[in-house]
Motif scaffolding. Structure first.
Motif, PDB file in Angstrom:
ATOM      1  N   GLN A  12       0.819  -1.211   0.000  1.00  0.00           N
ATOM      2  CA  GLN A  12       0.000   0.000   0.000  1.00  0.00           C
ATOM      3  C   GLN A  12       0.855   1.265   0.000  1.00  0.00           C
ATOM      4  O   GLN A  12       0.338   2.371  -0.156  1.00  0.00           O
ATOM      5  CB  GLN A  12      -0.918   0.019   1.233  1.00  0.00           C
ATOM      6  N   GLY A  13       2.157   1.105   0.234  1.00  0.00           N
ATOM      7  CA  GLY A  13       3.045   2.265   0.300  1.00  0.00           C
ATOM      8  C   GLY A  13       2.945   3.028   1.607  1.00  0.00           C
ATOM      9  O   GLY A  13       3.301   4.200   1.672  1.00  0.00           O
ATOM     10  N   TRP A  14       2.462   2.355   2.655  1.00  0.00           N
ATOM     11  CA  TRP A  14       2.292   3.000   3.951  1.00  0.00           C
ATOM     12  C   TRP A  14       3.503   2.760   4.840  1.00  0.00           C
ATOM     13  O   TRP A  14       4.088   1.683   4.824  1.00  0.00           O
ATOM     14  CB  TRP A  14       1.060   2.456   4.681  1.00  0.00           C
ATOM     15  N   SER A  15       3.836   3.743   5.641  1.00  0.00           N
ATOM     16  CA  SER A  15       4.844   3.558   6.685  1.00  0.00           C
ATOM     17  C   SER A  15       4.178   2.864   7.875  1.00  0.00           C
ATOM     18  O   SER A  15       2.945   2.764   7.941  1.00  0.00           O
ATOM     19  CB  SER A  15       5.398   4.919   7.130  1.00  0.00           C
ATOM     20  N   GLN A  16       5.004   2.420   8.808  1.00  0.00           N
ATOM     21  CA  GLN A  16       4.446   1.840  10.030  1.00  0.00           C
ATOM     22  C   GLN A  16       3.588   2.869  10.751  1.00  0.00           C
ATOM     23  O   GLN A  16       2.525   2.541  11.288  1.00  0.00           O
ATOM     24  CB  GLN A  16       5.548   1.331  10.952  1.00  0.00           C
ATOM     25  N   ALA A  17       4.025   4.114  10.757  1.00  0.00           N
ATOM     26  CA  ALA A  17       3.273   5.168  11.433  1.00  0.00           C
ATOM     27  C   ALA A  17       1.917   5.393  10.769  1.00  0.00           C
ATOM     28  O   ALA A  17       0.906   5.600  11.451  1.00  0.00           O
ATOM     29  CB  ALA A  17       4.080   6.462  11.454  1.00  0.00           C
ATOM     30  N   ASP A  24      -5.398   3.066  14.802  1.00  0.00           N
ATOM     31  CA  ASP A  24      -5.498   3.696  16.120  1.00  0.00           C
ATOM     32  C   ASP A  24      -4.679   2.949  17.169  1.00  0.00           C
ATOM     33  O   ASP A  24      -5.153   2.666  18.272  1.00  0.00           O
ATOM     34  CB  ASP A  24      -6.956   3.834  16.558  1.00  0.00           C
ATOM     35  N   VAL A  25      -3.443   2.600  16.778  1.00  0.00           N
ATOM     36  CA  VAL A  25      -2.473   1.987  17.691  1.00  0.00           C
ATOM     37  C   VAL A  25      -1.155   2.730  17.531  1.00  0.00           C
ATOM     38  O   VAL A  25      -1.013   3.585  16.658  1.00  0.00           O
ATOM     39  CB  VAL A  25      -2.276   0.474  17.409  1.00  0.00           C
ATOM     40  N   SER A  26      -0.168   2.380  18.332  1.00  0.00           N
ATOM     41  CA  SER A  26       1.131   3.029  18.219  1.00  0.00           C
ATOM     42  C   SER A  26       1.971   2.390  17.110  1.00  0.00           C
ATOM     43  O   SER A  26       1.727   1.248  16.704  1.00  0.00           O
ATOM     44  CB  SER A  26       1.897   2.924  19.542  1.00  0.00           C
ATOM     45  N   ARG A  27       2.944   3.132  16.620  1.00  0.00           N
ATOM     46  CA  ARG A  27       3.858   2.590  15.619  1.00  0.00           C
ATOM     47  C   ARG A  27       4.610   1.402  16.194  1.00  0.00           C
ATOM     48  O   ARG A  27       4.892   0.420  15.503  1.00  0.00           O
ATOM     49  CB  ARG A  27       4.851   3.660  15.151  1.00  0.00           C
ATOM     50  N   GLN A  28       4.919   1.456  17.487  1.00  0.00           N
ATOM     51  CA  GLN A  28       5.622   0.349  18.138  1.00  0.00           C
ATOM     52  C   GLN A  28       4.786  -0.925  18.112  1.00  0.00           C
ATOM     53  O   GLN A  28       5.326  -2.021  17.981  1.00  0.00           O
ATOM     54  CB  GLN A  28       5.993   0.716  19.582  1.00  0.00           C
ATOM     55  N   THR A  29       3.466  -0.787  18.224  1.00  0.00           N
ATOM     56  CA  THR A  29       2.578  -1.951  18.144  1.00  0.00           C
ATOM     57  C   THR A  29       2.652  -2.569  16.755  1.00  0.00           C
ATOM     58  O   THR A  29       2.756  -3.790  16.618  1.00  0.00           O
ATOM     59  CB  THR A  29       1.129  -1.560  18.488  1.00  0.00           C
ATOM     60  N   VAL A  30       2.611  -1.738  15.723  1.00  0.00           N
ATOM     61  CA  VAL A  30       2.717  -2.246  14.351  1.00  0.00           C
ATOM     62  C   VAL A  30       4.050  -2.955  14.169  1.00  0.00           C
ATOM     63  O   VAL A  30       4.109  -4.063  13.620  1.00  0.00           O
ATOM     64  CB  VAL A  30       2.546  -1.112  13.318  1.00  0.00           C
TER      65      VAL A  30
END
Length: 65
Positions: A12-17, A24-30
């Motif tokens: 999708q071209g998305w960053s973790q952020a 609706d979670v943190s980047r660390q969760t991803v």
């Protein structure tokens, strides 16, 4: 548990952020989900599946424990 989250996110071209914001979670969760250090809750797994338009079973696969 193995999963396809990183591959789906990258396609999708998305960053973790960006994915984290959509879920609706943190980047660390991803990051923890992608690296297999954290298995998401059932509601979060459903949210991930819904976001990518796939079934939970096609994203999350049983792995060797």
């Amino acid at each position: 548990m193995n999963n396809q989250v990183r591959e789906l996110r990258s396609a999708q071209g998305w960053s973790q952020a960006e994915l984290a914001e959509r879920l609706d979670v943190s980047r660390q969760t991803v990051n923890a989900i992608e690296t297999g250090k954290y298995d998401p809750s059932l509601p979060l797994a459903f949210g991930i599946a819904r976001l990518f338009g796939l079934s939970i079973e096609s994203i999350f696969l049983p792995g060797e424990e």
